[in-house]
Design a protein around this motif. Structure first.
Motif, mmCIF file in Angstrom:
data_model
loop_
_atom_site.group_PDB
_atom_site.id
_atom_site.type_symbol
_atom_site.label_atom_id
_atom_site.label_comp_id
_atom_site.label_asym_id
_atom_site.label_seq_id
_atom_site.Cartn_x
_atom_site.Cartn_y
_atom_site.Cartn_z
ATOM 1 N N THR A 42 36.993 42.692 43.303
ATOM 2 C CA THR A 42 37.537 42.182 44.558
ATOM 3 C C THR A 42 36.722 40.961 44.979
ATOM 4 O O THR A 42 35.663 40.665 44.412
ATOM 5 C CB THR A 42 37.465 43.257 45.653
ATOM 6 O OG1 THR A 42 36.086 43.570 45.902
ATOM 7 C CG2 THR A 42 38.213 44.518 45.240
ATOM 8 N N ASN A 43 37.226 40.259 45.979
ATOM 9 C CA ASN A 43 36.489 39.100 46.484
ATOM 10 C C ASN A 43 35.136 39.509 47.059
ATOM 11 O O ASN A 43 34.150 38.775 46.950
ATOM 12 C CB ASN A 43 37.309 38.369 47.546
ATOM 13 C CG ASN A 43 38.433 37.573 46.936
ATOM 14 O OD1 ASN A 43 38.382 37.215 45.766
ATOM 15 N ND2 ASN A 43 39.455 37.311 47.721
ATOM 16 N N LYS A 44 35.070 40.688 47.671
ATOM 17 C CA LYS A 44 33.806 41.171 48.225
ATOM 18 C C LYS A 44 32.800 41.426 47.105
ATOM 19 O O LYS A 44 31.621 41.092 47.233
ATOM 20 C CB LYS A 44 34.044 42.440 49.023
ATOM 21 C CG LYS A 44 32.811 42.953 49.711
ATOM 22 C CD LYS A 44 33.107 44.184 50.536
ATOM 23 C CE LYS A 44 31.815 44.667 51.179
ATOM 24 N NZ LYS A 44 32.009 45.863 51.964
ATOM 25 N N ASP A 45 33.262 42.007 45.990
ATOM 26 C CA ASP A 45 32.368 42.240 44.851
ATOM 27 C C ASP A 45 31.844 40.921 44.288
ATOM 28 O O ASP A 45 30.667 40.804 43.950
ATOM 29 C CB ASP A 45 33.091 43.008 43.742
ATOM 30 C CG ASP A 45 33.434 44.422 44.136
ATOM 31 O OD1 ASP A 45 32.737 44.984 45.021
ATOM 32 O OD2 ASP A 45 34.407 44.965 43.584
ATOM 33 N N ILE A 97 26.173 35.482 45.825
ATOM 34 C CA ILE A 97 25.185 35.119 46.851
ATOM 35 C C ILE A 97 23.755 35.201 46.318
ATOM 36 O O ILE A 97 22.977 34.250 46.490
ATOM 37 C CB ILE A 97 25.390 35.955 48.134
ATOM 38 C CG1 ILE A 97 26.687 35.503 48.817
ATOM 39 C CG2 ILE A 97 24.213 35.834 49.078
ATOM 40 C CD1 ILE A 97 27.106 36.349 49.986
ATOM 41 N N PRO A 98 23.332 36.283 45.638
ATOM 42 C CA PRO A 98 21.959 36.272 45.093
ATOM 43 C C PRO A 98 21.745 35.194 44.031
ATOM 44 O O PRO A 98 20.660 34.605 43.958
ATOM 45 C CB PRO A 98 21.797 37.664 44.475
ATOM 46 C CG PRO A 98 22.824 38.499 45.115
ATOM 47 C CD PRO A 98 23.948 37.591 45.470
#
Length: 88
Positions: free
Chosen positions: A4-7, A13-14
């Protein structure tokens, strides 16, 4: 498996912050040495470029190893020794 986009954001980000910190270390090194003189700045810049190349090289090797190991785990071959023996 679909991400998903959240995954994807949780993975990106890191990675973004890691690359940002690598660049900031070089910039801060150059800034600190800039008070010494031009030759010191050029020396630090030269070494910083080598450091960046090595960091990217080892990052690529680590990612490649992670891909190979995760493929073996995905195939339900849990013996990692097979992966290591095949690489030699």
């Amino acid at each position: 498996m679909t991400f998903t986009n959240k995954d994807l954001k949780n993975m990106i980000i890191p990675l973004f912050f890691e690359q940002l910190l690598v660049m900031l270390v070089g910039i801060i090194d150059t800034f600190i040495v800039s008070f010494v003189g031009e030759s010191a700045v050029s020396g630090v810049s030269l070494v910083n470029s080598f450091n960046t190349v090595f960091i990217y090289l080892f990052t690529a090797l680590a990612l490649g190893g992670a891909v190979v190991i995760s493929q073996y785990i995905g195939r339900k071959k849990m013996k990692i020794q097979i992966v290591l023996q095949d690489s030699y």
